[in-house]
Design a protein around this motif. Sequence first.
Motif, PDB file in Angstrom:
ATOM      1  N   ALA A 111       0.825  -1.208   0.000  1.00 48.09           N
ATOM      2  CA  ALA A 111       0.000   0.000   0.000  1.00 48.09           C
ATOM      3  C   ALA A 111       0.862   1.261   0.000  1.00 48.09           C
ATOM      4  O   ALA A 111       2.042   1.243   0.357  1.00 48.09           O
ATOM      5  N   ARG A 112       0.237   2.365  -0.418  1.00 47.60           N
ATOM      6  CA  ARG A 112       0.848   3.685  -0.323  1.00 47.60           C
ATOM      7  C   ARG A 112      -0.161   4.641   0.316  1.00 47.60           C
ATOM      8  O   ARG A 112      -1.353   4.388   0.315  1.00 47.60           O
ATOM      9  N   PHE A 113       0.331   5.742   0.861  1.00 48.10           N
ATOM     10  CA  PHE A 113      -0.555   6.739   1.426  1.00 48.10           C
ATOM     11  C   PHE A 113      -1.404   7.366   0.321  1.00 48.10           C
ATOM     12  O   PHE A 113      -0.913   7.659  -0.773  1.00 48.10           O
ATOM     13  N   THR A 114      -2.677   7.607   0.627  1.00 46.43           N
ATOM     14  CA  THR A 114      -3.564   8.351  -0.262  1.00 46.43           C
ATOM     15  C   THR A 114      -4.223   9.475   0.540  1.00 46.43           C
ATOM     16  O   THR A 114      -4.030   9.583   1.757  1.00 46.43           O
ATOM     17  N   ASP A 152      10.294   8.090   0.572  1.00 42.54           N
ATOM     18  CA  ASP A 152       9.827   8.352  -0.789  1.00 42.54           C
ATOM     19  C   ASP A 152      10.335   9.737  -1.173  1.00 42.54           C
ATOM     20  O   ASP A 152       9.785  10.750  -0.757  1.00 42.54           O
ATOM     21  N   TRP A 153      11.402   9.804  -1.979  1.00 40.74           N
ATOM     22  CA  TRP A 153      12.115  11.047  -2.210  1.00 40.74           C
ATOM     23  C   TRP A 153      11.563  11.827  -3.412  1.00 40.74           C
ATOM     24  O   TRP A 153      11.174  11.246  -4.413  1.00 40.74           O
ATOM     25  N   ILE A 154      11.580  13.153  -3.266  1.00 40.16           N
ATOM     26  CA  ILE A 154      11.186  14.047  -4.350  1.00 40.16           C
ATOM     27  C   ILE A 154      12.108  15.254  -4.331  1.00 40.16           C
ATOM     28  O   ILE A 154      12.477  15.756  -3.256  1.00 40.16           O
ATOM     29  N   ILE A 188       1.746  14.810  -2.841  1.00 41.23           N
ATOM     30  CA  ILE A 188       2.808  15.112  -3.793  1.00 41.23           C
ATOM     31  C   ILE A 188       3.924  14.082  -3.640  1.00 41.23           C
ATOM     32  O   ILE A 188       4.519  13.955  -2.569  1.00 41.23           O
ATOM     33  N   GLY A 189       4.188  13.344  -4.713  1.00 38.63           N
ATOM     34  CA  GLY A 189       5.253  12.357  -4.695  1.00 38.63           C
ATOM     35  C   GLY A 189       5.765  12.101  -6.094  1.00 38.63           C
ATOM     36  O   GLY A 189       5.106  12.420  -7.080  1.00 38.63           O
ATOM     37  N   ALA A 190       6.966  11.502  -6.166  1.00 38.29           N
ATOM     38  CA  ALA A 190       7.593  11.266  -7.469  1.00 38.29           C
ATOM     39  C   ALA A 190       8.013   9.813  -7.629  1.00 38.29           C
ATOM     40  O   ALA A 190       8.945   9.514  -8.368  1.00 38.29           O
ATOM     41  N   ASP A 191       7.321   8.905  -6.930  1.00 40.26           N
ATOM     42  CA  ASP A 191       7.629   7.476  -7.012  1.00 40.26           C
ATOM     43  C   ASP A 191       9.102   7.222  -6.727  1.00 40.26           C
ATOM     44  O   ASP A 191       9.783   6.490  -7.450  1.00 40.26           O
ATOM     45  N   GLY A 192       9.591   7.810  -5.643  1.00 38.89           N
ATOM     46  CA  GLY A 192      11.022   7.761  -5.341  1.00 38.89           C
ATOM     47  C   GLY A 192      11.374   6.942  -4.115  1.00 38.89           C
ATOM     48  O   GLY A 192      12.285   7.322  -3.359  1.00 38.89           O
ATOM     49  N   GLU A 193      10.698   5.832  -3.888  1.00 37.87           N
ATOM     50  CA  GLU A 193      10.990   5.017  -2.697  1.00 37.87           C
ATOM     51  C   GLU A 193      12.407   4.444  -2.749  1.00 37.87           C
ATOM     52  O   GLU A 193      12.805   3.844  -3.746  1.00 37.87           O
ATOM     53  N   ILE A 204       4.079   7.561  -1.125  1.00 33.52           N
ATOM     54  CA  ILE A 204       3.019   8.459  -1.586  1.00 33.52           C
ATOM     55  C   ILE A 204       2.384   7.931  -2.872  1.00 33.52           C
ATOM     56  O   ILE A 204       3.075   7.529  -3.804  1.00 33.52           O
ATOM     57  N   ASP A 205       1.057   7.981  -2.919  1.00 32.40           N
ATOM     58  CA  ASP A 205       0.323   7.721  -4.155  1.00 32.40           C
ATOM     59  C   ASP A 205      -0.154   9.079  -4.701  1.00 32.40           C
ATOM     60  O   ASP A 205      -1.124   9.646  -4.190  1.00 32.40           O
TER      61      ASP A 205
END
Length: 336
Positions: free
Chosen positions: A138-141, A217-219, A243-248, A284-285
């Motif tokens: 899961a990811r945060f929504t 999760d880096w941005i 706000i996220g950039a799929d940076g886990e 982050i989602d």
Amino acid sequence: MRRILVTGGAGFIGSNFVHYLVEHTDAYVVVLDKLTYAASPEALEPLPADRVELVEGDVTDTGLVDSLVGSLTGAEDAVVHFAAESHNDNSLRDPSPFIRTNIVGTFEILEAVRRHGVRLHHVSTDEVYGDLELDDPARFTETTPYLPSSPYSASKAGADHLVRAWVRSFEVAATISNCSNNYGPWQHIEKFIPRQITNVLAGGRPKLYGAGENVRDWIHAADHSSAVWTILNRGQIGHTYLIGADGEQKNLEVVRMILSILGRPEDDFDHVTDRAGHDLRYAIDPTKLRTELGWEPQFADFRAGLADTIEWYRANSDWWRPHKDAVESEYAARGQ
């Protein structure tokens, strides 16, 4: 000319946002910043004086906040509220500044925009949601329940709740964003990525909390800035956007990546005492932000963004080096 009041605009993320505004808009920017140890007024010095005004002051100062918000008279003028105490370790040692700045400061901003009918965007963090298990897909929504685990994240959760209450009770025109971990220029060297970079640049070794399995999760701060501007202009009032950039990345992998980019062996680091209550994983989602508002990150390649950040710290050693010994002494006193 559109006027934007940016609270905390001399801090790491806030100053990157001010740079974004100067580079991508014609807005006049008023920065309100307390200029604590974490602020970098140097970050604003290269910007044109006819576009950026720095006001030194506290976001909890009722009169000052009211005066600055009251000066926003245009229909498109707005407040973007970055000002916050944000270092988890500091909140564990002394929570009181976090309550004053993050909760009382947000209250003062909300009352001022309510009095003057000004648009507000409130910048928050994914840490309000607590953490996820390392093996949880899961990811945060936007509908994830709040479960903060530190005085810092609890104070930000409280601020978010205030914003939502003022929207519903007083029809304040506000939006909220919760963002993942930022990296980029001007980040204080007490923070994870710049600490490791500057350790290596100073001839030392990175320091890794515990086993380094914790995931963040880096941005890049530039992508955070563009997302906030997008939400301010196109977001629906009363809505929250993640706000996220799929940076886990695992902390261990980030340290290894920094060492690799700098030409050092990937095992050339020290394990140190883990942080108390260290959250396991953030993720982050950002689907709502991307599908509804059409936002996309520019720094989708984390390694490339990290390499750019390393080069920035290499080129700006005069900014961070005078503070390096003091920061490391504080960490060493805690076995970290």
